[in-house]
Each structure stands twice: as C-alpha cells, then as structure tokens.
Design a protein around this motif. Structure first.
Motif, PDB file in Angstrom:
ATOM      1  N   ASP A  32       1.616  39.806  -2.320  1.00 44.82           N
ATOM      2  CA  ASP A  32       0.648  40.020  -1.676  1.00 44.82           C
ATOM      3  C   ASP A  32      -0.603  38.883  -2.509  1.00 44.82           C
ATOM      4  N   ASP A  33      -0.938  39.391  -4.155  1.00 49.13           N
ATOM      5  CA  ASP A  33      -1.491  37.971  -4.273  1.00 49.13           C
ATOM      6  C   ASP A  33      -0.877  37.077  -5.680  1.00 49.13           C
ATOM      7  N   VAL A  34      -0.894  36.328  -6.422  1.00 46.07           N
ATOM      8  CA  VAL A  34      -0.183  35.059  -7.399  1.00 46.07           C
ATOM      9  C   VAL A  34      -0.072  35.174  -8.045  1.00 46.07           C
ATOM     10  N   ALA A  35      -0.825  36.626  -8.789  1.00 47.40           N
ATOM     11  CA  ALA A  35       0.120  37.415 -10.319  1.00 47.40           C
ATOM     12  C   ALA A  35       1.245  37.789  -9.634  1.00 47.40           C
ATOM     13  N   ALA A  36       1.807  38.795  -8.211  1.00 48.07           N
ATOM     14  CA  ALA A  36       2.625  39.471  -8.046  1.00 48.07           C
ATOM     15  C   ALA A  36       3.149  38.473  -7.999  1.00 48.07           C
ATOM     16  N   ALA A  37       2.931  37.490  -7.040  1.00 45.65           N
ATOM     17  CA  ALA A  37       4.470  36.423  -7.027  1.00 45.65           C
ATOM     18  C   ALA A  37       5.101  35.539  -7.909  1.00 45.65           C
ATOM     19  N   LEU A  38       4.349  35.133  -9.287  1.00 47.57           N
ATOM     20  CA  LEU A  38       4.071  34.275 -10.085  1.00 47.57           C
ATOM     21  C   LEU A  38       5.557  35.550 -11.126  1.00 47.57           C
ATOM     22  N   ALA A  39       4.983  36.517 -11.168  1.00 40.95           N
ATOM     23  CA  ALA A  39       6.211  37.847 -11.541  1.00 40.95           C
ATOM     24  C   ALA A  39       7.573  38.098 -11.197  1.00 40.95           C
ATOM     25  N   GLY A  40       7.587  38.303 -10.120  1.00 41.96           N
ATOM     26  CA  GLY A  40       8.336  38.022  -9.572  1.00 41.96           C
ATOM     27  C   GLY A  40      10.044  36.973  -9.544  1.00 41.96           C
ATOM     28  N   ALA A  41       8.793  35.857  -9.040  1.00 43.28           N
ATOM     29  CA  ALA A  41       9.663  34.623  -9.256  1.00 43.28           C
ATOM     30  C   ALA A  41       9.882  34.148 -10.387  1.00 43.28           C
ATOM     31  N   SER A  42       9.211  34.783 -11.501  1.00 43.20           N
ATOM     32  CA  SER A  42       9.784  34.642 -13.440  1.00 43.20           C
ATOM     33  C   SER A  42      11.139  35.926 -13.406  1.00 43.20           C
ATOM     34  N   GLU A  43      11.054  36.854 -12.447  1.00 40.07           N
ATOM     35  CA  GLU A  43      11.879  37.966 -12.952  1.00 40.07           C
ATOM     36  C   GLU A  43      12.997  37.587 -12.525  1.00 40.07           C
ATOM     37  N   GLY A  44      12.904  36.532 -11.318  1.00 41.60           N
ATOM     38  CA  GLY A  44      14.584  36.061 -10.913  1.00 41.60           C
ATOM     39  C   GLY A  44      14.784  35.225 -11.585  1.00 41.60           C
ATOM     40  N   VAL A  45      14.067  34.479 -11.940  1.00 40.89           N
ATOM     41  CA  VAL A  45      14.917  33.568 -13.364  1.00 40.89           C
ATOM     42  C   VAL A  45      15.488  34.333 -14.329  1.00 40.89           C
ATOM     43  N   ALA A  46      14.979  35.135 -14.752  1.00 40.40           N
ATOM     44  CA  ALA A  46      15.191  35.394 -15.740  1.00 40.40           C
ATOM     45  C   ALA A  46      16.809  36.021 -15.326  1.00 40.40           C
ATOM     46  N   ARG A  47      16.778  36.928 -14.321  1.00 41.42           N
ATOM     47  CA  ARG A  47      17.901  37.223 -14.023  1.00 41.42           C
ATOM     48  C   ARG A  47      18.801  36.194 -13.891  1.00 41.42           C
ATOM     49  N   VAL A  48      18.498  35.177 -13.311  1.00 38.91           N
ATOM     50  CA  VAL A  48      19.704  33.946 -13.009  1.00 38.91           C
ATOM     51  C   VAL A  48      20.150  33.060 -14.319  1.00 38.91           C
ATOM     52  N   GLY A  49      19.256  33.447 -15.725  1.00 40.71           N
ATOM     53  CA  GLY A  49      19.445  32.560 -16.900  1.00 40.71           C
ATOM     54  C   GLY A  49      20.571  33.760 -17.389  1.00 40.71           C
ATOM     55  N   THR A  50      20.197  34.920 -17.504  1.00 36.01           N
ATOM     56  CA  THR A  50      21.396  35.965 -18.112  1.00 36.01           C
ATOM     57  C   THR A  50      23.029  35.704 -17.752  1.00 36.01           C
ATOM     58  N   VAL A  51      22.851  35.535 -16.415  1.00 41.14           N
ATOM     59  CA  VAL A  51      23.535  35.330 -15.414  1.00 41.14           C
ATOM     60  C   VAL A  51      24.559  33.615 -15.878  1.00 41.14           C
ATOM     61  N   LEU A  52      23.541  32.812 -16.086  1.00 43.99           N
ATOM     62  CA  LEU A  52      24.327  31.745 -16.192  1.00 43.99           C
ATOM     63  C   LEU A  52      25.048  31.769 -17.964  1.00 43.99           C
ATOM     64  N   ARG A  53      24.392  32.272 -18.493  1.00 45.91           N
ATOM     65  CA  ARG A  53      24.273  32.072 -20.453  1.00 45.91           C
ATOM     66  C   ARG A  53      25.864  33.058 -20.349  1.00 45.91           C
ATOM     67  N   ALA A  54      26.271  34.072 -19.702  1.00 47.97           N
ATOM     68  CA  ALA A  54      27.026  35.354 -19.508  1.00 47.97           C
ATOM     69  C   ALA A  54      28.037  34.271 -18.797  1.00 47.97           C
ATOM     70  N   ARG A  55      28.045  32.835 -18.514  1.00 44.94           N
ATOM     71  CA  ARG A  55      29.036  32.486 -17.851  1.00 44.94           C
ATOM     72  C   ARG A  55      29.537  31.473 -18.803  1.00 44.94           C
ATOM     73  N   ASN A  56      28.781  31.445 -20.009  1.00 46.61           N
ATOM     74  CA  ASN A  56      29.513  29.900 -20.996  1.00 46.61           C
ATOM     75  C   ASN A  56      27.743  28.965 -20.805  1.00 46.61           C
ATOM     76  N   VAL A  57      27.369  28.945 -19.559  1.00 44.42           N
ATOM     77  CA  VAL A  57      26.310  27.915 -19.676  1.00 44.42           C
ATOM     78  C   VAL A  57      24.894  27.671 -21.048  1.00 44.42           C
ATOM     79  N   ALA A  58      24.655  26.677 -21.616  1.00 44.17           N
ATOM     80  CA  ALA A  58      24.034  27.029 -22.997  1.00 44.17           C
ATOM     81  C   ALA A  58      22.439  26.764 -22.934  1.00 44.17           C
ATOM     82  N   ASN A  59      22.106  27.398 -23.871  1.00 46.26           N
ATOM     83  CA  ASN A  59      20.358  27.476 -23.279  1.00 46.26           C
ATOM     84  C   ASN A  59      19.769  25.647 -23.538  1.00 46.26           C
ATOM     85  N   ALA A  60      20.483  24.631 -24.139  1.00 51.75           N
ATOM     86  CA  ALA A  60      20.074  24.087 -23.667  1.00 51.75           C
ATOM     87  C   ALA A  60      20.191  22.950 -22.545  1.00 51.75           C
ATOM     88  N   ASP A  61      21.965  23.801 -21.765  1.00 51.87           N
ATOM     89  CA  ASP A  61      21.307  23.281 -20.102  1.00 51.87           C
ATOM     90  C   ASP A  61      20.803  23.869 -19.428  1.00 51.87           C
TER      91      ASP A  61
END
Length: 208
Positions: A32-61
C-alpha cells in the motif's frame, strides 16, 4: 612525394565454449505504501541471496543492478498502491547448476521472481579475443595484398594498426522446460562467438 598507402578494415571471429551463465533476475513486491513495498522487495532479495549462496554462488557473483518503485493503478485509473523491484545479476560458474539455481530462487519467493535474461559468457575472454584478432589481421592482410596487386604494387611496412572493435556477440542460453533425471532445468550452451575488428594501413611499394 607522399607515400602510397592502402588502408583496410576487417573483422575476425573465434568460437569459444561458454563457461559461465549470467542471470538477470528481478524480485518485486506490491504494498500500500512505498516503505512497505521496498521492505518486501528487500526481504525477497535476501531470501533469494540465501538460496544462491547455499548453492555455492559466491558473494562476488551476486550484484544489485538497481531498485525501482512505481505506483499501481486500478482499471478506473485510481491509485491502489506501489510496486518495488530490485534487479540482480548473478554469475553461475557451474553451467549445469543454472536450472537448480533458478528453481530454488523461484521456490524462495514464488511469483515475485522474474527472470529477465539468461546469458552465456566466458569468464576469461583473453584467448578467444586473441584468436579473433589473429583472424582479423590475417584477413586484413589478404585484402591489402589484393588491393596492392590491383594497383600494380606490393605491400610494404605496416604504418598503423587500430582496433575498431573487440566485443562478444550476444548469446542467450536456452533453458529447457523439462526436468532431467538429475533434477533442474538443463541449459543448452552451444558456442559463443567473440569478434574483433581491426583497421590496418600498409605502405605500398613499387612492384619488382
């Protein structure tokens, strides 16, 4: 008396086997508002980052490309909220892992994940571009020798060399929809063409 010269442009190509895949991903969130939209997108990116790193994708990649926020409207033109999106580029250095990486990312955030591109690439282009330059220069010499003969002369010293372009051709991986026995979606790689361009000027000498 000015020197007689001949200048030719040429290009060369080398086929190389891709050894990495670049993934352009987006994670979005409606709120409904910008702050919540940004927070939700950031949370989603964090979850994606977690599964990428769990599959041996390096931070630099894993790299954020940009973050955008846009307003949403209903069918009558009334504002109904905001959509935030974060774009990531991910380098997969094991091509066979691309399918499982994409599936894991989709499982982590569901339909919030969008895949913009799956691009083949070469981690080190040095040897491929060297081969392409060799081909480009050899082709330039062949052209120049023909022009020299047509003008009743022969090639002398090289007076100037300039690279007019050395870039990889765009190539996109084909991600099959069916699963293999090992799991995940197979990626058909094929070859990647690297190209180089050159402009060379030779002195023309009197034919013997």
């Amino acid at each position: 008396m000015a020197k007689r010269t001949v200048t030719v442009n040429s290009s060369g190509r080398a086929a190389v086997a891709p050894d990495v895949v670049r993934l352009d991903l987006r994670v979005g969130h409606d709120a409904d508002d910008v702050a919540a939209a940004l927070a939700g997108a950031s949370e989603g990116v964090a979850r994606v980052g977690t599964v990428l790193r769990a599959r041996n994708v390096a931070n630099a990649d894993i790299r954020t490309l940009d973050v955008t926020v846009s307003q949403r409207w209903d069918s009558t033109g009334a504002p109904v909220g905001f959509t935030a999106q974060q774009r990531l580029t991910v380098t997969a250095r094991r091509i066979e892992s691309v399918g499982t990486i994409l599936e894991a990312a989709a499982a982590a955030v569901g339909n919030a994940l969008l895949v913009d591109q799956v691009r083949l690439d070469v981690a080190d282009r040095t040897d491929g571009l060297r081969q392409a330059r060799d081909v480009a220069f050899a082709d330039a010499r062949d052209k120049a020798e023909q022009y020299a003969a047509l003008s009743g002369a022969r090639l002398g010293a090289v007076l100037e060399v300039a690279e007019s372009g050395a870039v990889p051709m765009t190539a996109f991986a084909s991600v099959a929809a069916s699963r293999q026995a090992s799991g995940g979606m197979p990626v058909e790689t094929g070859d990647l063409d690297l190209t180089a361009g050159v402009t060379v000027t030779w002195e023309l000498e009197a034919a013997e």
